[in-house]
Design a protein around this motif. Sequence first.
Motif, mmCIF file in Angstrom:
data_model
loop_
_atom_site.group_PDB
_atom_site.id
_atom_site.type_symbol
_atom_site.label_atom_id
_atom_site.label_comp_id
_atom_site.label_asym_id
_atom_site.label_seq_id
_atom_site.Cartn_x
_atom_site.Cartn_y
_atom_site.Cartn_z
ATOM 1 N N SER A 105 0.845 -1.186 0.000
ATOM 2 C CA SER A 105 0.000 0.000 0.000
ATOM 3 C C SER A 105 0.882 1.237 0.000
ATOM 4 C CB SER A 105 -0.909 0.002 1.230
ATOM 5 O OG SER A 105 -1.647 1.205 1.297
ATOM 6 N N LEU A 130 1.477 10.066 -1.378
ATOM 7 C CA LEU A 130 2.048 8.726 -1.341
ATOM 8 C C LEU A 130 3.220 8.684 -0.366
ATOM 9 C CD1 LEU A 130 1.989 7.978 -5.180
ATOM 10 C CD2 LEU A 130 0.251 7.406 -3.465
ATOM 11 N N ILE A 156 3.346 2.768 -9.457
ATOM 12 C CA ILE A 156 1.938 2.452 -9.181
ATOM 13 C C ILE A 156 1.452 1.404 -10.184
ATOM 14 C CG2 ILE A 156 -0.375 3.394 -8.930
ATOM 15 C CD1 ILE A 156 1.717 4.363 -6.885
ATOM 16 N N ILE A 188 -5.180 0.717 -8.452
ATOM 17 C CA ILE A 188 -5.896 1.465 -7.424
ATOM 18 C C ILE A 188 -7.189 0.719 -7.138
ATOM 19 C CG2 ILE A 188 -7.006 3.645 -6.811
ATOM 20 C CD1 ILE A 188 -4.410 3.625 -9.550
ATOM 21 N N PHE A 201 -7.337 8.647 -12.842
ATOM 22 C CA PHE A 201 -6.255 8.890 -11.893
ATOM 23 C C PHE A 201 -5.178 9.778 -12.518
ATOM 24 C CE2 PHE A 201 -7.915 4.543 -11.471
ATOM 25 C CZ PHE A 201 -8.568 4.676 -10.258
ATOM 26 N N ILE A 231 -1.263 11.556 -5.769
ATOM 27 C CA ILE A 231 -2.238 10.939 -6.673
ATOM 28 C C ILE A 231 -3.587 11.617 -6.482
ATOM 29 C CG2 ILE A 231 -2.725 9.091 -5.012
ATOM 30 C CD1 ILE A 231 -3.368 7.298 -7.431
ATOM 31 N N VAL A 250 -4.033 2.344 -2.850
ATOM 32 C CA VAL A 250 -3.117 2.456 -3.989
ATOM 33 C C VAL A 250 -2.018 1.422 -3.799
ATOM 34 C CG1 VAL A 250 -1.502 3.934 -5.234
ATOM 35 C CG2 VAL A 250 -3.610 4.907 -4.288
#
Length: 380
Positions: free
Chosen positions: A114, A168, A175, A178, A201, A265, A291
Motif C-alpha cells: 500500500s 504517497l 503504481i 488502485i 487517476f 495521486i 493504492v
Amino acid sequence: MDFVNNLDTDTSLSILSCLDDPSDIVRASAVSRSWRQFAGFAFAVIKYSLSRNLCLKLFHQLSNVDHIVETSNDSNEGSSEAGSSSLMDTRLLEKEHRAYALLARGCMSSPIQSCIADAIIASSTDNFPAESILNTLEERDRIGRTPSYWSSTGQHRTSVPETLLYRLNGDLCVITEINIQPFQAYFQRGRPIYSSHYVRFRLGHHNDNSPNCNNSQDKKGEPGKSSVESNYVWTYTSQEFPMAQENRLQSFKLPEPVLCIGGYILVEFLGRVQTQEMDGQYYICVSHVKVEGRSLAKSFRVENVDDNGKFGLKVLSYSDPKETEEMDAEAGQEMDADAGQTQLRNLEQLLNLLHRHPLEVVNYVWPESDDEYAESEDEA
C-alpha cells in the motif's frame, strides 16, 4: 557463438542495449570471464549509460532527471587536481550508473504494498468532519456502530465531478493499481450505492513555484474546493475506468506500471448515478481507497522540480530496496508505523462520532477486532 569475442565493441554494445530488464546487465557480466572482461565490461556499461537507457525504456518519465545527488561523497568530487576533467567525467558516469542500477532494482524487485501515506483534501465534503476524506483510509466499514465513508456535497447535475487527493509514502512510487469501494447507505431506504460512472487517476508533484501556493497539502480534509489545478502538476493521466454500482472493493489496474514522480495521486470521479431520497440531489460516496505499488522512499528523493518538469534525483541509500523492506518488516518498524497511523485515524473517527451525536452520552469502546460490532444489514 560468443559474440563478445567475435564481434566488434560497438556491435556487441548495440546487442546489449536491446535488453529490456536493467538487471540483465548484471547477469550478463556473470556469464563468463570473457563477457566480464569485454572491453572492460563494467566500464563499457558505465561509459555507454546502459543502465540509464534501460531504465528509460521502462519509465520514460525518467528522461526529466536533470542531475543526480548523493548524500555522501559529493563534496569530494570537486577535490581533484586541475586538468583532470576526464577523471571527473568518469566519476559522474559512475555515479549515474550506481543510481540507475539501484533505481532499476527498486522498480523491478521491491515488494508491492500500500502506497498511500495520507489523505490531503477532497473537492467537497457534505458533512465535515464526520464524512471526511480521512475515512477512506480506514479499512473497516464501521467504527463501532458508525459507518466510515467520505461523502461529496449534493448536486442537481450529474456531470459535476469530484476529486480526492492523497500523498504517497515516497517521492518515487511505481503504481500498478488502485482499489476503490463505493459506499452503500444501508441506513437509507433501498440501500443506495453512491458510486460514479467513471474514475480516472492523475499522478504528479506539488508545484512549489505556483503563485497561489499556500501549503494546501497540509490542510488535510479541509472542506471546500481544492486548488489542485494551480498547486499541483500532473505528469500522468490514466484512461477513464468504468465503475460498477456495487458494494465491493473494485480494482482498477493500470495498463502498465507507472512511475509517479513527486508523490501525489488525484482520484477523479466522473458522472453521478445516485440521488438521495430526502433532497433529490446526486452524491458520490466512497468507503475505501487503496493504492498498490512499489515505494522507493528509502532510496530516493525528488528535489527542485522546475517549470519544465526537470528535477534532481537524490540517492538516500544504496542498500538493496527489497532487503531493506524485509529487514524493516522483521523488526516491526512498518507495523509500528501503521499502528500509529491507525490510532490517529481512530481518534479522528471518535471525534467524528461525537460530532454526529453531540447531545448524547456516548460510551465508546474501541473494538478489539473488526468483527466485534459486526451486525447484519437487516438489523441496521
